[in-house]
Design a protein around this motif. Structure first.
Motif, short mmCIF file in Angstrom:
data_model
loop_
_atom_site.label_atom_id
_atom_site.label_comp_id
_atom_site.label_asym_id
_atom_site.label_seq_id
_atom_site.Cartn_x
_atom_site.Cartn_y
_atom_site.Cartn_z
N ASP A 53 0.78 -1.23 0.00
CA ASP A 53 0.00 0.00 0.00
C ASP A 53 0.82 1.29 0.00
O ASP A 53 1.23 1.76 -1.05
N THR A 54 1.11 1.88 1.15
CA THR A 54 1.65 3.24 1.20
C THR A 54 2.98 3.33 1.92
O THR A 54 3.21 2.68 2.94
N ALA A 70 9.51 3.20 -4.75
CA ALA A 70 8.21 3.44 -5.38
C ALA A 70 7.69 2.25 -6.18
O ALA A 70 6.48 1.96 -6.11
N HIS A 74 2.00 0.63 -3.68
CA HIS A 74 0.90 1.23 -4.44
C HIS A 74 1.06 2.76 -4.51
O HIS A 74 0.92 3.35 -5.57
N GLN A 75 1.35 3.39 -3.37
CA GLN A 75 1.50 4.85 -3.34
C GLN A 75 2.74 5.24 -2.54
O GLN A 75 2.87 4.87 -1.37
N TYR A 76 3.64 5.96 -3.18
CA TYR A 76 4.86 6.48 -2.56
C TYR A 76 4.66 7.98 -2.37
O TYR A 76 4.27 8.69 -3.32
N THR A 77 4.92 8.48 -1.17
CA THR A 77 4.91 9.92 -0.91
C THR A 77 6.27 10.29 -0.34
O THR A 77 6.78 9.61 0.55
N ASN A 99 3.72 6.45 -9.55
CA ASN A 99 2.90 6.37 -8.34
C ASN A 99 3.45 7.22 -7.20
O ASN A 99 3.33 6.87 -6.04
N ILE A 100 4.05 8.34 -7.53
CA ILE A 100 4.71 9.17 -6.52
C ILE A 100 3.99 10.49 -6.32
O ILE A 100 3.33 11.01 -7.23
N LYS A 101 4.12 11.00 -5.12
CA LYS A 101 3.66 12.34 -4.80
C LYS A 101 4.74 12.95 -3.92
O LYS A 101 5.11 12.36 -2.89
N CYS A 118 -0.02 5.63 6.64
CA CYS A 118 1.20 5.06 6.04
C CYS A 118 1.52 3.69 6.62
O CYS A 118 1.53 3.51 7.83
#
Length: 165
Positions: A53-54, A70, A74-77, A99-101, A118
């Motif tokens: 996931d995160t 990443a 699923h989601q990299y911040t 899939n990055i922010k 997270c």
């Protein structure tokens, strides 16, 4: 859960004209000093049990770990104090990582990250530059889901690291 693979070098470096990030990139790519950084990255990657996931990275810099982390989630911040996230994100997009922010912010106040959102928090070669690390730890505990993991990598100060860095 699976363990992350061995650290892979970022093949291209974001076009950033920032002295601190340029200096860090030279240190990581240098055959001598880079060995220290790459070893630290490898140790962190081997400690991680990556879920689907995160993941939040505090202090993503030029994206060396983004490139490695990443693709596993699923989601990299990423959060960093510098204002070059758009350039680092463009580099990642060129490498097929979408899939990055990236957020510009202070690790002591992760206001844009919701409570318990997270699975994993990672920070390598960043916390030693922050005063009030207890505030960072409070924020990490706030954003981690129950059962989540935080992995930090900080340098050891000794004769060798003092001479090299």
């Amino acid at each position: 859960m699976k363990h992350a693979p061995t650290f892979r070098m970022l093949p291209t470096v974001p076009d950033i004209e920032a002295p601190d990030l340029d200096h860090l990139t030279r240190l990581i790519r240098n055959p001598l000093t880079g060995t220290v950084y790459r070893r630290r990255f490898d140790m962190v990657l081997q400690l991680l049990e990556i879920g689907p996931d995160t993941l939040l990275e505090i202090g993503y810099g030029a994206g060396f770990l983004t490139y490695n982390l990443a693709p596993l989630v699923h989601q990299y911040t990423g959060v960093d104090i510098h204002a070059y996230g758009d350039r680092v994100a463009e580099c990642m997009t060129d490498l097929g990582i979408n899939n990055i922010k990236y957020l510009q912010g202070d690790a002591r106040r992760l206001d844009e990250i919701p409570d318990g959102s997270c699975d994993t928090v990672v920070s390598v070669s960043c916390l030693e530059h922050i005063r009030e690390c207890e505030l960072v730890q409070q924020e990490v505990m706030r954003v981690l889901r129950p059962g989540g993991q935080a992995v930090y990598g900080v340098p050891v100060k000794n004769f060798i690291t003092s001479a090299l860095f």
